[in-house]
Motif scaffolding. Structure first.
Motif, PDB file in Angstrom:
ATOM      1  N   ASP A 165     -59.592 -88.114  30.704  1.00  0.00           N
ATOM      2  CA  ASP A 165     -58.413 -88.248  29.851  1.00  0.00           C
ATOM      3  C   ASP A 165     -57.376 -87.210  30.265  1.00  0.00           C
ATOM      4  OD1 ASP A 165     -56.473 -88.213  27.826  1.00  0.00           O
ATOM      5  OD2 ASP A 165     -57.918 -88.751  26.284  1.00  0.00           O
ATOM      6  N   PRO A 166     -56.269 -87.646  30.866  1.00  0.00           N
ATOM      7  CA  PRO A 166     -55.262 -86.677  31.334  1.00  0.00           C
ATOM      8  C   PRO A 166     -54.647 -85.857  30.211  1.00  0.00           C
ATOM      9  CG  PRO A 166     -54.448 -88.936  31.497  1.00  0.00           C
ATOM     10  CD  PRO A 166     -55.906 -89.025  31.207  1.00  0.00           C
ATOM     11  N   HIS A 167     -54.574 -86.422  29.008  1.00  0.00           N
ATOM     12  CA  HIS A 167     -53.998 -85.670  27.893  1.00  0.00           C
ATOM     13  C   HIS A 167     -54.920 -84.517  27.472  1.00  0.00           C
ATOM     14  CE1 HIS A 167     -50.861 -88.647  27.489  1.00  0.00           C
ATOM     15  NE2 HIS A 167     -51.764 -89.610  27.447  1.00  0.00           N
ATOM     16  N   ALA A 169     -57.042 -83.095  29.539  1.00  0.00           N
ATOM     17  CA  ALA A 169     -56.950 -82.139  30.644  1.00  0.00           C
ATOM     18  C   ALA A 169     -55.714 -81.260  30.500  1.00  0.00           C
ATOM     19  CB  ALA A 169     -56.929 -82.882  31.978  1.00  0.00           C
ATOM     20  N   ARG A 170     -54.585 -81.863  30.173  1.00  0.00           N
ATOM     21  CA  ARG A 170     -53.342 -81.095  30.037  1.00  0.00           C
ATOM     22  C   ARG A 170     -53.463 -80.058  28.920  1.00  0.00           C
ATOM     23  NH1 ARG A 170     -47.652 -81.259  30.814  1.00  0.00           N
ATOM     24  NH2 ARG A 170     -46.992 -79.216  30.074  1.00  0.00           N
ATOM     25  N   ALA A 171     -54.076 -80.459  27.809  1.00  0.00           N
ATOM     26  CA  ALA A 171     -54.261 -79.506  26.710  1.00  0.00           C
ATOM     27  C   ALA A 171     -55.137 -78.333  27.135  1.00  0.00           C
ATOM     28  CB  ALA A 171     -54.871 -80.220  25.502  1.00  0.00           C
ATOM     29  N   CYS A 172     -56.170 -78.631  27.922  1.00  0.00           N
ATOM     30  CA  CYS A 172     -57.071 -77.597  28.434  1.00  0.00           C
ATOM     31  C   CYS A 172     -56.312 -76.633  29.338  1.00  0.00           C
ATOM     32  CB  CYS A 172     -58.222 -78.274  29.173  1.00  0.00           C
ATOM     33  SG  CYS A 172     -59.446 -77.155  29.853  1.00  0.00           S
ATOM     34  N   PHE A 173     -55.487 -77.179  30.223  1.00  0.00           N
ATOM     35  CA  PHE A 173     -54.739 -76.343  31.163  1.00  0.00           C
ATOM     36  C   PHE A 173     -53.649 -75.541  30.448  1.00  0.00           C
ATOM     37  CE2 PHE A 173     -55.796 -79.909  34.341  1.00  0.00           C
ATOM     38  CZ  PHE A 173     -57.022 -79.343  34.626  1.00  0.00           C
ATOM     39  N   ASP A 205     -56.973 -84.545  38.242  1.00  0.00           N
ATOM     40  CA  ASP A 205     -56.077 -84.038  37.197  1.00  0.00           C
ATOM     41  C   ASP A 205     -55.151 -82.915  37.658  1.00  0.00           C
ATOM     42  OD1 ASP A 205     -57.868 -81.899  37.425  1.00  0.00           O
ATOM     43  OD2 ASP A 205     -58.943 -82.390  35.591  1.00  0.00           O
ATOM     44  N   TRP A 206     -54.941 -82.798  38.963  1.00  0.00           N
ATOM     45  CA  TRP A 206     -54.140 -81.681  39.435  1.00  0.00           C
ATOM     46  C   TRP A 206     -52.676 -81.770  38.998  1.00  0.00           C
ATOM     47  CZ3 TRP A 206     -50.087 -83.118  42.408  1.00  0.00           C
ATOM     48  CH2 TRP A 206     -50.202 -84.274  43.181  1.00  0.00           C
ATOM     49  N   GLU A 207     -52.158 -82.971  38.774  1.00  0.00           N
ATOM     50  CA  GLU A 207     -50.771 -83.081  38.325  1.00  0.00           C
ATOM     51  C   GLU A 207     -50.588 -82.444  36.952  1.00  0.00           C
ATOM     52  OE1 GLU A 207     -48.244 -86.461  39.179  1.00  0.00           O
ATOM     53  OE2 GLU A 207     -49.944 -87.451  40.148  1.00  0.00           O
ATOM     54  N   GLU A 208     -51.537 -82.689  36.050  1.00  0.00           N
ATOM     55  CA  GLU A 208     -51.483 -82.062  34.734  1.00  0.00           C
ATOM     56  C   GLU A 208     -51.563 -80.544  34.857  1.00  0.00           C
ATOM     57  OE1 GLU A 208     -52.067 -86.129  34.253  1.00  0.00           O
ATOM     58  OE2 GLU A 208     -53.411 -84.800  35.355  1.00  0.00           O
TER      59      GLU A 208
END
Length: 229
Positions: A165-167, A169-173, A205-208
């Motif tokens: 889930d990219p969302h 992942a983004r929250a994690c980053f 997920d590197w873009e996120e």
């Protein structure tokens, strides 16, 4: 499409993503994770311009670092106490430090080699039991412990996000980036200057991660696996 072409494709994609998110492409390192290929595979990526490689097993780190000594070699795997000497002898940056006992041994081995070992603190931001790393609320204490050791230099933080889930992942980053900024603000001027790296984001997920501020993206399968052709 071979390894060289895939590396160039991923480098271009990383550069384009940096521009899209208002980042300087020169400030985001593409770490070619070569753990699934032999020396020739790593050499093919090197020939295309890759200069930083990641390995998760000490034996492969040694073999490839000796074959390509002009590249920068990073250790991204689980740290075993008995292999710390080998890791320190060959790694420019260790991404996966999360135990103080290992920090002390790394410092001792670095002292024996008359070097200062750069390290990242691995943080288990997601809280998944399957992932290694220090808890976010304990990260600052470990960074301070590392900074107190004479032959270690704390360069920043590393994490892995849940897959799928990219969302998420983004929250994690985003959480890792906020933690990085908070810890950096607590360090001395000299320590804060060195504490400038965030290792986050892999092939999925590197873009996120770039959008969240990552300075090192760890890309392996998209470069070295033919299924990504």
């Amino acid at each position: 499409m071979g390894i060289a072409e895939r590396y160039l494709r991923e480098r271009t994609r990383v550069d384009e993503a940096c521009v899209r998110f208002g980042r300087d492409p020169h400030q985001v390192r593409l770490l070619a994770v070569s753990k699934t290929v032999d020396v020739e595979g790593a050499r093919a990526a090197y020939g295309a311009g890759a200069r930083a490689f990641g390995e998760n097993r000490p034996d492969e780190l040694i073999r490839k670092a000796e074959a390509l000594p002009d590249a920068s070699w990073h250790f991204i795997g689980n740290i075993q106490s008995r292999r710390i000497k080998d890791i320190v002898a060959h790694a420019d940056l260790i991404h996966s430090l999360y135990q103080e006992k290992h920090a002390r041994k790394i410092s001792d081995e670095a002292a024996a080699l008359d070097k200062v070992q750069d390290v990242l603190i691995e943080v288990n931001v997601s809280g998944e039991a399957s992932k290694s790393g220090v808890a976010p609320d304990a990260a600052a204490e470990l960074v301070r412990a590392v900074a107190s050791l004479p032959h270690l230099r704390a360069r920043g933080l590393m994490t892995m996000a849940p897959q799928g889930d990219p969302h998420v992942a983004r929250a994690c980053f985003d959480e890792l980036a906020a933690l990085h900024g908070d810890i950096k603000s607590q360090l001395s001027a000299e320590q804060a200057q060195a504490f400038d790296q965030i290792s986050a984001g892999m092939s999925e997920d590197w873009e996120e991660a770039i959008a969240a501020g990552s300075t090192i993206v760890r890309i392996g399968r998209a470069i070295f696996n033919e299924e990504f052709a």
